[in-house]
Design a protein around this motif. Structure first.
Motif, PDB file in Angstrom:
ATOM      1  N   VAL A   1      -8.413  -3.012   3.179  1.00  0.00           N
ATOM      2  CA  VAL A   1      -8.361  -1.735   3.897  1.00  0.00           C
ATOM      3  C   VAL A   1      -9.266  -0.713   3.202  1.00  0.00           C
ATOM      4  N   LEU A   2      -9.220  -0.676   1.872  1.00  0.00           N
ATOM      5  CA  LEU A   2     -10.088   0.260   1.149  1.00  0.00           C
ATOM      6  C   LEU A   2     -11.561  -0.030   1.425  1.00  0.00           C
ATOM      7  N   HIS A   3     -11.937  -1.302   1.513  1.00  0.00           N
ATOM      8  CA  HIS A   3     -13.311  -1.639   1.892  1.00  0.00           C
ATOM      9  C   HIS A   3     -13.636  -1.089   3.282  1.00  0.00           C
ATOM     10  N   LEU A   4     -12.705  -1.233   4.211  1.00  0.00           N
ATOM     11  CA  LEU A   4     -12.938  -0.721   5.565  1.00  0.00           C
ATOM     12  C   LEU A   4     -13.124   0.797   5.562  1.00  0.00           C
ATOM     13  N   LEU A   5     -12.507   1.452   4.593  1.00  0.00           N
ATOM     14  CA  LEU A   5     -12.590   2.914   4.493  1.00  0.00           C
ATOM     15  C   LEU A   5     -13.778   3.380   3.654  1.00  0.00           C
ATOM     16  N   GLY A   6     -14.627   2.426   3.235  1.00  0.00           N
ATOM     17  CA  GLY A   6     -15.852   2.805   2.534  1.00  0.00           C
ATOM     18  C   GLY A   6     -15.826   2.649   1.031  1.00  0.00           C
ATOM     19  N   TYR A   7     -14.709   2.207   0.477  1.00  0.00           N
ATOM     20  CA  TYR A   7     -14.649   1.982  -0.963  1.00  0.00           C
ATOM     21  C   TYR A   7     -15.361   0.680  -1.292  1.00  0.00           C
ATOM     22  N   ASP A   8     -15.924   0.614  -2.501  1.00  0.00           N
ATOM     23  CA  ASP A   8     -16.641  -0.586  -2.913  1.00  0.00           C
ATOM     24  C   ASP A   8     -16.515  -0.765  -4.417  1.00  0.00           C
ATOM     25  N   HIS A   9     -17.033  -1.869  -4.919  1.00  0.00           N
ATOM     26  CA  HIS A   9     -16.977  -2.149  -6.348  1.00  0.00           C
ATOM     27  C   HIS A   9     -18.311  -2.725  -6.838  1.00  0.00           C
ATOM     28  N   GLU A  10     -19.396  -2.187  -6.273  1.00  0.00           N
ATOM     29  CA  GLU A  10     -20.739  -2.638  -6.664  1.00  0.00           C
ATOM     30  C   GLU A  10     -21.136  -2.119  -8.034  1.00  0.00           C
ATOM     31  N   THR A  11     -20.693  -0.902  -8.385  1.00  0.00           N
ATOM     32  CA  THR A  11     -20.982  -0.358  -9.713  1.00  0.00           C
ATOM     33  C   THR A  11     -19.677  -0.286 -10.494  1.00  0.00           C
ATOM     34  N   GLU A  12     -19.786  -0.111 -11.794  1.00  0.00           N
ATOM     35  CA  GLU A  12     -18.599  -0.018 -12.647  1.00  0.00           C
ATOM     36  C   GLU A  12     -17.737   1.184 -12.250  1.00  0.00           C
ATOM     37  N   GLU A  13     -18.384   2.318 -11.947  1.00  0.00           N
ATOM     38  CA  GLU A  13     -17.650   3.516 -11.549  1.00  0.00           C
ATOM     39  C   GLU A  13     -16.927   3.310 -10.215  1.00  0.00           C
ATOM     40  N   GLN A  14     -17.599   2.698  -9.242  1.00  0.00           N
ATOM     41  CA  GLN A  14     -16.966   2.413  -7.953  1.00  0.00           C
ATOM     42  C   GLN A  14     -15.779   1.470  -8.138  1.00  0.00           C
ATOM     43  N   ALA A  15     -15.978   0.437  -8.955  1.00  0.00           N
ATOM     44  CA  ALA A  15     -14.917  -0.549  -9.187  1.00  0.00           C
ATOM     45  C   ALA A  15     -13.696   0.115  -9.817  1.00  0.00           C
ATOM     46  N   LYS A  16     -13.914   0.959 -10.813  1.00  0.00           N
ATOM     47  CA  LYS A  16     -12.801   1.622 -11.495  1.00  0.00           C
ATOM     48  C   LYS A  16     -12.049   2.533 -10.517  1.00  0.00           C
ATOM     49  N   ASN A  17     -12.790   3.276  -9.697  1.00  0.00           N
ATOM     50  CA  ASN A  17     -12.177   4.167  -8.706  1.00  0.00           C
ATOM     51  C   ASN A  17     -11.335   3.369  -7.709  1.00  0.00           C
ATOM     52  N   MET A  18     -11.894   2.271  -7.194  1.00  0.00           N
ATOM     53  CA  MET A  18     -11.190   1.450  -6.213  1.00  0.00           C
ATOM     54  C   MET A  18      -9.964   0.780  -6.848  1.00  0.00           C
ATOM     55  N   GLU A  19     -10.134   0.212  -8.049  1.00  0.00           N
ATOM     56  CA  GLU A  19      -9.016  -0.441  -8.741  1.00  0.00           C
ATOM     57  C   GLU A  19      -7.890   0.538  -9.015  1.00  0.00           C
ATOM     58  N   ASN A  20      -8.225   1.749  -9.479  1.00  0.00           N
ATOM     59  CA  ASN A  20      -7.187   2.742  -9.763  1.00  0.00           C
ATOM     60  C   ASN A  20      -6.396   3.102  -8.510  1.00  0.00           C
ATOM     61  N   LEU A  21      -7.083   3.211  -7.399  1.00  0.00           N
ATOM     62  CA  LEU A  21      -6.399   3.506  -6.135  1.00  0.00           C
ATOM     63  C   LEU A  21      -5.507   2.338  -5.718  1.00  0.00           C
ATOM     64  N   GLU A  22      -5.997   1.116  -5.861  1.00  0.00           N
ATOM     65  CA  GLU A  22      -5.185  -0.068  -5.555  1.00  0.00           C
ATOM     66  C   GLU A  22      -3.931  -0.093  -6.422  1.00  0.00           C
ATOM     67  N   ILE A  23      -4.112   0.128  -7.720  1.00  0.00           N
ATOM     68  CA  ILE A  23      -2.992   0.107  -8.669  1.00  0.00           C
ATOM     69  C   ILE A  23      -1.960   1.166  -8.292  1.00  0.00           C
ATOM     70  N   GLU A  24      -2.434   2.360  -7.946  1.00  0.00           N
ATOM     71  CA  GLU A  24      -1.537   3.454  -7.579  1.00  0.00           C
ATOM     72  C   GLU A  24      -0.733   3.116  -6.318  1.00  0.00           C
ATOM     73  N   ILE A  25      -1.398   2.574  -5.308  1.00  0.00           N
ATOM     74  CA  ILE A  25      -0.697   2.201  -4.066  1.00  0.00           C
ATOM     75  C   ILE A  25       0.293   1.074  -4.347  1.00  0.00           C
ATOM     76  N   LEU A  26      -0.136   0.067  -5.100  1.00  0.00           N
ATOM     77  CA  LEU A  26       0.752  -1.054  -5.433  1.00  0.00           C
ATOM     78  C   LEU A  26       1.962  -0.576  -6.230  1.00  0.00           C
ATOM     79  N   ARG A  27       1.750   0.305  -7.192  1.00  0.00           N
ATOM     80  CA  ARG A  27       2.851   0.825  -8.000  1.00  0.00           C
ATOM     81  C   ARG A  27       3.863   1.546  -7.107  1.00  0.00           C
TER      82      ARG A  27
END
Length: 170
Positions: free
Chosen positions: A135-161
């Motif tokens: 879903v985050l990919h559909l909303l424009g999030y990506d993990h091509e760079t280290e900064e993008q990956a960290k931002n996306m992972e943190n959001l995933e972790i927060e939603i999962l938590r």
């Protein structure tokens, strides 16, 4: 081919409509039912965490529970990668009336089950994480760079938590 209520479902909350096709030969009915039980809560949490214009319309996602063969074909066709993966996302952003079609998410049963077993995770927790990731990919999030990956992972972790699923990156 006749469509039954076992291989086609629609799930929705105030913000999202999920149109779902299921390869019932590959996917366990109990797993799909367990995923469905948590889906509205997952969608609510995604909506809470993302301050976007998504709340102005219904947001449609096409979800496919498939397998390695189909995912490998799509992965090669669209990404020129000759391998299966756990999830593929194809953003769209087509709008009609009050509905925004965000895009498609396709899961591969074999890869998801293999990864869950390898990482000692429940298949449902892994599937939930991959759904959020898609879903985050559909909303424009990506993990091509280290900064993008960290931002996306943190959001995933927060939603999962917020739905009591442990950090998948630990």
């Amino acid at each position: 081919m006749k469509i039954s209520k076992e291989d086609y479902k629609i799930w929705e909350n105030d913000m999202f409509i999920i149109e779902c096709s299921i390869d019932v030969l590959l996917w366990n009915k109990k797993l799909i039912n367990d995923f469905q039980k948590n889906l509205i809560q997952i969608l609510d949490k995604i909506g809470e965490k993302l301050d976007t214009s998504l709340s102005n319309s219904k947001n449609l996602i096409s979800l496919s529970f498939s397998g390695d063969k189909k995912v490998m074909e799509l992965n090669y066709c669209f990404r020129r990668l000759n391998s299966a993966t756990n999830v593929l996302s194809f953003p769209s952003f087509l709008k009609s009336d009050n509905t925004l079609f965000l895009g498609d998410i396709i899961f591969s049963n074999e890869t998801i089950c293999k990864e869950a077993k390898r990482d000692n995770k429940s298949i449902n927790s892994h599937l939930t994480h991959l759904f959020i990731h898609g879903v985050l990919h559909l909303l424009g999030y990506d993990h091509e760079t280290e900064e993008q990956a960290k931002n996306m992972e943190n959001l995933e972790i927060e939603i999962l938590r917020s739905i009591n699923i442990e950090n998948p990156y630990d």
